[in-house]
Write a protein that holds these residues in place. Structure first.
Motif, PDB file in Angstrom:
ATOM      1  N   LEU A   3       0.858  -1.258  -0.019  1.00 41.26           N
ATOM      2  CA  LEU A   3      -0.103  -0.096   0.134  1.00 41.26           C
ATOM      3  C   LEU A   3       0.674   1.361   0.158  1.00 41.26           C
ATOM      4  O   LEU A   3       0.656   2.157  -0.752  1.00 41.26           O
ATOM      5  N   LEU A   4       2.015   1.199   0.705  1.00 41.53           N
ATOM      6  CA  LEU A   4       2.905   2.430   1.001  1.00 41.53           C
ATOM      7  C   LEU A   4       3.667   2.666  -0.448  1.00 41.53           C
ATOM      8  O   LEU A   4       3.561   3.747  -0.893  1.00 41.53           O
ATOM      9  N   ASP A   5       3.960   1.456  -0.835  1.00 41.45           N
ATOM     10  CA  ASP A   5       4.874   1.878  -2.300  1.00 41.45           C
ATOM     11  C   ASP A   5       4.149   1.996  -3.302  1.00 41.45           C
ATOM     12  O   ASP A   5       4.554   2.927  -3.998  1.00 41.45           O
ATOM     13  N   SER A   6       3.004   1.539  -3.726  1.00 44.38           N
ATOM     14  CA  SER A   6       2.054   2.191  -4.657  1.00 44.38           C
ATOM     15  C   SER A   6       1.618   3.338  -4.265  1.00 44.38           C
ATOM     16  O   SER A   6       1.760   3.938  -5.565  1.00 44.38           O
ATOM     17  N   THR A   7       1.250   3.971  -3.415  1.00 46.38           N
ATOM     18  CA  THR A   7       0.867   5.278  -3.059  1.00 46.38           C
ATOM     19  C   THR A   7       2.115   6.198  -3.443  1.00 46.38           C
ATOM     20  O   THR A   7       2.027   7.145  -4.106  1.00 46.38           O
ATOM     21  N   THR A   8       3.113   5.905  -2.807  1.00 44.99           N
ATOM     22  CA  THR A   8       4.209   6.677  -3.106  1.00 44.99           C
ATOM     23  C   THR A   8       4.922   6.532  -4.808  1.00 44.99           C
ATOM     24  O   THR A   8       5.246   7.897  -5.359  1.00 44.99           O
ATOM     25  N   ASP A   9       4.483   5.539  -5.428  1.00 48.81           N
ATOM     26  CA  ASP A   9       5.047   5.539  -6.772  1.00 48.81           C
ATOM     27  C   ASP A   9       4.215   6.386  -7.510  1.00 48.81           C
ATOM     28  O   ASP A   9       4.217   7.255  -8.572  1.00 48.81           O
ATOM     29  N   CYS A  10       2.561   6.353  -7.316  1.00 47.05           N
ATOM     30  CA  CYS A  10       1.607   7.097  -7.863  1.00 47.05           C
ATOM     31  C   CYS A  10       1.869   8.691  -7.872  1.00 47.05           C
ATOM     32  O   CYS A  10       1.904   9.524  -8.771  1.00 47.05           O
ATOM     33  N   LEU A  11       2.375   9.039  -6.541  1.00 51.93           N
ATOM     34  CA  LEU A  11       2.668  10.266  -6.059  1.00 51.93           C
ATOM     35  C   LEU A  11       3.797  10.927  -6.949  1.00 51.93           C
ATOM     36  O   LEU A  11       3.796  12.061  -7.627  1.00 51.93           O
ATOM     37  N   HIS A  12       4.951  10.162  -7.102  1.00 55.19           N
ATOM     38  CA  HIS A  12       6.072  10.275  -7.874  1.00 55.19           C
ATOM     39  C   HIS A  12       5.606  10.583  -9.462  1.00 55.19           C
ATOM     40  O   HIS A  12       5.978  11.525 -10.053  1.00 55.19           O
ATOM     41  N   GLU A  13       4.849   9.599  -9.949  1.00 57.77           N
ATOM     42  CA  GLU A  13       4.323   9.771 -11.318  1.00 57.77           C
ATOM     43  C   GLU A  13       3.747  10.831 -11.572  1.00 57.77           C
ATOM     44  O   GLU A  13       3.759  11.727 -12.665  1.00 57.77           O
ATOM     45  N   LEU A  14       2.498  11.375 -10.578  1.00 59.02           N
ATOM     46  CA  LEU A  14       1.880  12.723 -10.591  1.00 59.02           C
ATOM     47  C   LEU A  14       2.852  13.739 -10.712  1.00 59.02           C
ATOM     48  O   LEU A  14       2.461  14.857 -11.629  1.00 59.02           O
ATOM     49  N   SER A  15       3.911  13.781  -9.943  1.00 59.15           N
ATOM     50  CA  SER A  15       4.871  14.917  -9.902  1.00 59.15           C
ATOM     51  C   SER A  15       5.563  14.861 -11.084  1.00 59.15           C
ATOM     52  O   SER A  15       5.967  16.160 -11.688  1.00 59.15           O
ATOM     53  N   ASN A  16       5.959  13.995 -11.919  1.00 60.95           N
ATOM     54  CA  ASN A  16       6.759  13.952 -13.119  1.00 60.95           C
ATOM     55  C   ASN A  16       5.921  14.470 -14.157  1.00 60.95           C
ATOM     56  O   ASN A  16       6.431  14.949 -15.225  1.00 60.95           O
ATOM     57  N   LEU A  17       4.658  14.386 -14.216  1.00 62.18           N
ATOM     58  CA  LEU A  17       3.662  14.915 -15.179  1.00 62.18           C
ATOM     59  C   LEU A  17       3.368  16.441 -15.049  1.00 62.18           C
ATOM     60  O   LEU A  17       2.950  17.274 -15.778  1.00 62.18           O
ATOM     61  N   GLY A  18       3.845  17.331 -13.809  1.00 59.80           N
ATOM     62  CA  GLY A  18       4.180  18.616 -13.746  1.00 59.80           C
ATOM     63  C   GLY A  18       2.841  18.977 -12.673  1.00 59.80           C
ATOM     64  O   GLY A  18       2.401  20.200 -12.820  1.00 59.80           O
ATOM     65  N   ILE A  19       2.098  17.723 -12.051  1.00 62.98           N
ATOM     66  CA  ILE A  19       1.127  18.152 -11.440  1.00 62.98           C
ATOM     67  C   ILE A  19       1.601  18.557  -9.953  1.00 62.98           C
ATOM     68  O   ILE A  19       2.474  17.828  -9.221  1.00 62.98           O
TER      69      ILE A  19
END
Length: 445
Positions: free
Chosen positions: A226-242
């Motif tokens: 749960l923690l790894d998936s959440t952190t990974d999603c946040l990093h991907e959103l940040s890479n999109l400029g969000i």
């Protein structure tokens, strides 16, 4: 093509032999002029090789080139590495002849740089891009870093590398565009316009973030996932400029709903000890990391669990069978010879019922005939081999009863392989699949 490939292979062998001969040269022969001449020759040879390589790439189609050993083994890159290492060796040797006094610190730095240049790093491979939006970000960043920003490559080579790394829909998009100097930017722009879809990519990431499964019981693996998936999603959103800096309250709420009851309870107790402010995602992350590390010590190891499970399974178990009898005539829970409806029928009808059901005329059992019936009890009236309920009322019928019964039973024989031991008086045969069970005992009849 074969002539061009032979020229390239000859230039490659010249550079490699030159390097080997330089290493074999005696100390008296190695002078500054000797090294400078070799540097000039090296630059000319590699320049010819690069021009020939560019001409080969621009002249032939990728499908035709990919079949050659030159492209399969990436001989250009291998020679390029040899060229760089040879050039470093020549310049390093030349620097020793300089009259300038080099400080000890500088000499150590130069030695370290020489050592680092000799280290053979593993080759970084670019993953194939098939046209999936989720793979675009990784492919784009690696391709830009390794190919597009490589100053030693021209646009013809870049386009060649680009086409070799595409499959499926992405490859079909630029399949018919020829490999030329001017078409690289055009192809790259087509791919960017098609797959750099931030809206779709963000929707996929958010769907993954919100659709994580709920944790029903305490588990270190589930918390880590749960923690790894959440952190990974946040990093991907940040890479999109969000901008996700102000999302902490939302993320904490989402993750709290996924936690098991005990972990969420401990989280609320943990937050209550903090100052009267909104908790941050960093604090939740630290709590979950502490939590799953503690659970890793408490939870039994998988090997022990499997061993105990195997031991339990190896223990003998008592099999308890419940016998449920179903009357074939009225479908109630009793045997046929105990059926009141069957007993009310006249003898002829009872015999027709037994014959239509394919039952034994002696014990009213299934799956065997009167001829091979192992029940020794006979008719109580005439002592013949038929059930008392099937005994005819008239004396004439009684006289011919044995012959009639025998001929009727033989017409419906269903012979089973079973021991012919008439001394057995108590046999139970269970047909569990069809929920049919036949029981013979002394008191039948």
């Amino acid at each position: 093509m074969e002539a061009d490939l032979r020229i390239l292979m000859d230039l490659k062998s010249q550079i490699e032999r030159s390097r080997v001969n330089f290493k074999k040269s005696s100390k008296e022969r190695i002078t500054p002029i000797f090294i400078e001449i070799r540097l000039e020759a090296l630059e000319k040879q590699f320049g010819k090789f690069s021009e020939k390589h560019t001409g080969l790439i621009s002249k032939y189609e990728p499908n035709e080139l990919n079949k050659t050993t030159y492209i399969k083994e990436d001989l250009y890159q291998a020679l390029y590495d040899t060229y760089l290492n040879y050039k470093v060796e020549l310049k390093s040797t030349l620097s020793k002849f300089k009259n300038d006094i080099v400080s000890p610190s500088c000499s150590e730095t130069s030695k370290q740089s020489m050592k680092s240049s000799c280290v053979k790093l593993p080759k970084i491979s670019i993953p194939k891009f098939s046209g999936k939006y989720t793979e675009w970000s990784t492919f784009r960043d690696l391709f830009i870093s390794l190919i597009q920003n490589n100053e030693t490559l021209d646009d013809v080579q870049r386009l060649h590398y680009l086409k070799t790394q595409l499959t499926g829909e992405a490859e079909q998009l630029i399949r018919h565009i020829p490999i030329t100097q001017s078409n690289y930017k055009k192809c790259w722009q087509l791919l960017t316009d098609r797959y750099n879809n931030k809206k779709f990519m963000s929707n996929c990431i958010l769907k993954r973030l919100f659709s994580q499964r709920n944790i029903t019981c305490e588990s270190s693996n589930s918390l880590k996932e749960l923690l790894d998936s959440t952190t990974d999603c946040l990093h991907e959103l940040s890479n999109l400029g969000i901008d996700i800096k102000s999302w902490d309250v939302i993320i904490i709420y989402i993750i709290s709903l996924k936690l098991d009851v005990e972990t969420r309870k401990q989280w609320e107790l943990y937050v209550s000890q903090l100052p009267d402010e909104l908790p941050t995602f960093k604090q939740l992350k630290e709590y979950l990391e502490t939590r799953f590390r503690a659970l890793e010590f408490v939870e039994p190891s998988k090997s022990k669990t499997r061993a105990s499970y195997a031991n339990v399974n190896n223990n003998p178990k008592a099999l308890h069978v419940t016998s449920n009898f179903t009357c074939p005539h009225c479908s109630e829970g009793h045997r046929l010879y105990n059926c009141k409806q069957f007993a009310k029928e006249d003898v002829d009808k009872r015999r027709n019922i037994v014959q239509s059901l394919g039952l034994c005329f002696n014990c009213l059992g299934y799956n065997h005939s009167n001829k091979i019936c192992r029940v020794t009890i006979k008719c109580r009236i005439c002592k013949r081999r038929h059930h008392t309920l099937l005994h005819p009322k008239s004396q004439v019928d009684s006289a011919t009863c044995g012959v009639a019964m025998e001929s009727t039973c033989n017409s419906n024989d269903t012979i089973l392989d079973s021991p012919k031991d008439n001394t057995i008086t108590n046999i139970a045969t269970h047909f569990l699949k069809d929920k049919v069970q036949t029981i013979w005992s002394k008191d039948m009849g």
